[in-house]
Design a protein around this motif. Structure first.
Motif, PDB file in Angstrom:
ATOM      1  N   VAL A 123       0.862  -1.192   0.000  1.00  0.00           N
ATOM      2  CA  VAL A 123       0.000   0.000   0.000  1.00  0.00           C
ATOM      3  C   VAL A 123       0.896   1.240   0.000  1.00  0.00           C
ATOM      4  O   VAL A 123       1.646   1.483   0.951  1.00  0.00           O
ATOM      5  CB  VAL A 123      -0.925   0.021   1.235  1.00  0.00           C
ATOM      6  N   GLU A 124       0.804   2.014  -1.078  1.00  0.00           N
ATOM      7  CA  GLU A 124       1.642   3.211  -1.188  1.00  0.00           C
ATOM      8  C   GLU A 124       1.010   4.406  -0.492  1.00  0.00           C
ATOM      9  O   GLU A 124       1.699   5.177   0.194  1.00  0.00           O
ATOM     10  CB  GLU A 124       1.870   3.548  -2.664  1.00  0.00           C
ATOM     11  N   LEU A 125      -0.301   4.569  -0.655  1.00  0.00           N
ATOM     12  CA  LEU A 125      -0.985   5.737  -0.105  1.00  0.00           C
ATOM     13  C   LEU A 125      -1.620   5.401   1.237  1.00  0.00           C
ATOM     14  O   LEU A 125      -2.393   4.452   1.359  1.00  0.00           O
ATOM     15  CB  LEU A 125      -2.068   6.217  -1.082  1.00  0.00           C
ATOM     16  N   PRO A 139      10.274   8.373   2.766  1.00  0.00           N
ATOM     17  CA  PRO A 139      11.230   7.505   2.063  1.00  0.00           C
ATOM     18  C   PRO A 139      11.418   6.191   2.804  1.00  0.00           C
ATOM     19  O   PRO A 139      11.187   6.083   4.007  1.00  0.00           O
ATOM     20  CB  PRO A 139      12.525   8.330   2.066  1.00  0.00           C
ATOM     21  N   GLY A 140      11.843   5.199   2.068  1.00  0.00           N
ATOM     22  CA  GLY A 140      12.123   3.906   2.677  1.00  0.00           C
ATOM     23  C   GLY A 140      11.763   2.774   1.744  1.00  0.00           C
ATOM     24  O   GLY A 140      11.519   2.970   0.557  1.00  0.00           O
ATOM     25  N   ARG A 141      11.726   1.575   2.291  1.00  0.00           N
ATOM     26  CA  ARG A 141      11.355   0.379   1.520  1.00  0.00           C
ATOM     27  C   ARG A 141      10.224  -0.340   2.238  1.00  0.00           C
ATOM     28  O   ARG A 141      10.473  -1.019   3.240  1.00  0.00           O
ATOM     29  CB  ARG A 141      12.576  -0.543   1.372  1.00  0.00           C
ATOM     30  N   PRO A 142       8.999  -0.183   1.774  1.00  0.00           N
ATOM     31  CA  PRO A 142       8.628   0.640   0.611  1.00  0.00           C
ATOM     32  C   PRO A 142       8.442   2.094   0.989  1.00  0.00           C
ATOM     33  O   PRO A 142       8.228   2.425   2.159  1.00  0.00           O
ATOM     34  CB  PRO A 142       7.301   0.010   0.191  1.00  0.00           C
ATOM     35  N   ILE A 145       3.239   7.438   0.869  1.00  0.00           N
ATOM     36  CA  ILE A 145       2.694   8.787   0.770  1.00  0.00           C
ATOM     37  C   ILE A 145       1.628   8.905   1.847  1.00  0.00           C
ATOM     38  O   ILE A 145       0.640   8.165   1.838  1.00  0.00           O
ATOM     39  CB  ILE A 145       2.071   9.056  -0.616  1.00  0.00           C
ATOM     40  N   LEU A 146       1.859   9.815   2.781  1.00  0.00           N
ATOM     41  CA  LEU A 146       0.914  10.017   3.871  1.00  0.00           C
ATOM     42  C   LEU A 146       0.140  11.311   3.628  1.00  0.00           C
ATOM     43  O   LEU A 146       0.734  12.378   3.476  1.00  0.00           O
ATOM     44  CB  LEU A 146       1.636  10.091   5.212  1.00  0.00           C
ATOM     45  N   ARG A 168       4.761  11.302  -5.211  1.00  0.00           N
ATOM     46  CA  ARG A 168       5.303  10.097  -5.874  1.00  0.00           C
ATOM     47  C   ARG A 168       6.651  10.417  -6.527  1.00  0.00           C
ATOM     48  O   ARG A 168       7.543   9.556  -6.577  1.00  0.00           O
ATOM     49  CB  ARG A 168       4.298   9.584  -6.902  1.00  0.00           C
ATOM     50  N   ALA A 169       6.804  11.637  -7.024  1.00  0.00           N
ATOM     51  CA  ALA A 169       8.088  12.039  -7.615  1.00  0.00           C
ATOM     52  C   ALA A 169       9.193  12.032  -6.565  1.00  0.00           C
ATOM     53  O   ALA A 169      10.329  11.654  -6.855  1.00  0.00           O
ATOM     54  CB  ALA A 169       7.951  13.432  -8.238  1.00  0.00           C
ATOM     55  N   HIS A 170       8.870  12.452  -5.354  1.00  0.00           N
ATOM     56  CA  HIS A 170       9.857  12.408  -4.269  1.00  0.00           C
ATOM     57  C   HIS A 170      10.364  10.984  -4.061  1.00  0.00           C
ATOM     58  O   HIS A 170      11.569  10.753  -3.877  1.00  0.00           O
ATOM     59  CB  HIS A 170       9.236  12.904  -2.958  1.00  0.00           C
ATOM     60  N   LEU A 171       9.436  10.027  -4.072  1.00  0.00           N
ATOM     61  CA  LEU A 171       9.814   8.635  -3.832  1.00  0.00           C
ATOM     62  C   LEU A 171      10.555   8.045  -5.027  1.00  0.00           C
ATOM     63  O   LEU A 171      11.574   7.368  -4.862  1.00  0.00           O
ATOM     64  CB  LEU A 171       8.561   7.804  -3.531  1.00  0.00           C
ATOM     65  N   THR A 172      10.069   8.316  -6.218  1.00  0.00           N
ATOM     66  CA  THR A 172      10.660   7.735  -7.425  1.00  0.00           C
ATOM     67  C   THR A 172      12.102   8.184  -7.618  1.00  0.00           C
ATOM     68  O   THR A 172      12.978   7.381  -7.965  1.00  0.00           O
ATOM     69  CB  THR A 172       9.830   8.123  -8.658  1.00  0.00           C
ATOM     70  N   HIS A 173      12.348   9.453  -7.387  1.00  0.00           N
ATOM     71  CA  HIS A 173      13.688  10.014  -7.633  1.00  0.00           C
ATOM     72  C   HIS A 173      14.548  10.082  -6.374  1.00  0.00           C
ATOM     73  O   HIS A 173      15.619  10.685  -6.402  1.00  0.00           O
ATOM     74  CB  HIS A 173      13.550  11.400  -8.263  1.00  0.00           C
TER      75      HIS A 173
END
Length: 297
Positions: A123-125, A139-142, A145-146, A168-173
């Motif tokens: 669950v990402e969101l 950030p982290g694994r996974p 987004i809160l 999502r851009a923060h996490l992707t990059h």
């Protein structure tokens, strides 16, 4: 060594002057990367220079130096003793500052990860029931987004897409790594504080540009940012990757113009500045090794 060892300090004074200019005129993604790299190189070089300067405290202690002088050889001290004392004290401060920065970073990461405990790893969101409008990437694994329910209620559907694309851009990059690297560089060299602030701003601008690209509308992106900032008000930030943090007014203004170009020549010049500090620190090391070699031979 007499001059080379001080060059990283000079670069530490120049980089904060160049950083804001690069941040305004170069694409955020490129500018954030080169400024972070230059800051890390400069911080490492200045720390190593402090280590070299502390050799002035050694004096006649090493047997090879003592024996060489007893044999009548003239071996000049690399730097005045008073500078060595100052460097030793500064090095102790640097070690302490870096330790504190690492601990603070770990505490923040643990606190943010606890906010998402109990949710499946896929669950990402994560939506938190709260009257405080906030949204940030963890950030982290996974990566997560809160977003609070208050923030979602404050935004229109299209604006919610902007918010999610931004985080999502923060996490992707892996923007968290860039901010952490710049923070540790500042801890090692306080003169790089403005560079750290510029990098923190640039990763937000980078995420804004990514969100505008995903949504396909810079006006909607700017409107979402403005609405979120108005609703967030003066809420205390708990994460460097917050949607409504980091000079919101400047970010909105930037979205109302064309994206900045990729000025590779300017970016290369900034990176070369950091590399220059590392090269001079290496040259100072070579001079010190040469001094010891002369004592041996």
């Amino acid at each position: 060594m007499m001059f080379d060892v001080y060059t990283p300090l000079l670069v530490s004074l120049l980089l904060p002057l160049v950083g804001p200019v690069i941040g305004r005129r170069v694409a955020p993604a490129l500018a954030a990367r080169v400024l972070t790299s230059a800051a890390v190189l400069t911080a490492a070089a200045t720390t190593w220079s402090l280590i070299l300067l502390t050799t002035a405290l050694v004096g006649d202690a090493p047997p090879v130096i003592r024996e060489a002088r007893a044999a009548g050889r003239h071996l000049a001290d690399p730097v005045p003793e008073v500078i060595g004392v100052a460097a030793c004290l500064a090095l102790a401060v640097v070690v302490r500052r870096v330790q504190r920065a690492v601990r603070a970073e770990r505490r923040t990461r643990r606190a943010l990860r606890r906010l998402c405990e109990g949710h499946p790893r896929d669950v990402e969101l994560v939506v938190a029931a709260s009257e405080v409008p906030q949204a940030f990437a963890i950030p982290g694994r996974p990566g997560r987004i809160l977003v609070t329910s208050a923030m979602l209620s404050a935004l229109a559907p299209a604006e919610r897409r902007v918010l999610l694309a931004h985080e999502r851009a923060h996490l992707t990059h892996r923007h968290g790594r860039l901010v952490t690297a710049a923070t540790l560089a500042e801890a090692a060299n306080p003169l790089l504080g403005p560079v750290r602030a510029t990098v923190s701003f640039l990763v937000e601008r980078w995420a804004d540009e990514q969100a505008a690209s995903v949504v396909g509308d810079r006006v909607t992106t700017a409107r979402a940012l403005a609405r979120a900032a108005l609703n967030a008000g003066r809420v205390r930030r708990s994460c460097a990757l917050s949607f409504t943090d980091r000079a919101v007014t400047r970010r909105i203004a930037a979205l109302q113009t064309a994206p900045p170009p990729h000025l590779w020549s300017a970016a290369a010049a900034v990176l070369a500045l950091g590399a220059l500090a590392a090269l001079f620190a290496a040259d100072a090391t070579s001079d010190l090794v040469g001094l010891l070699w002369n004592a041996l031979t």
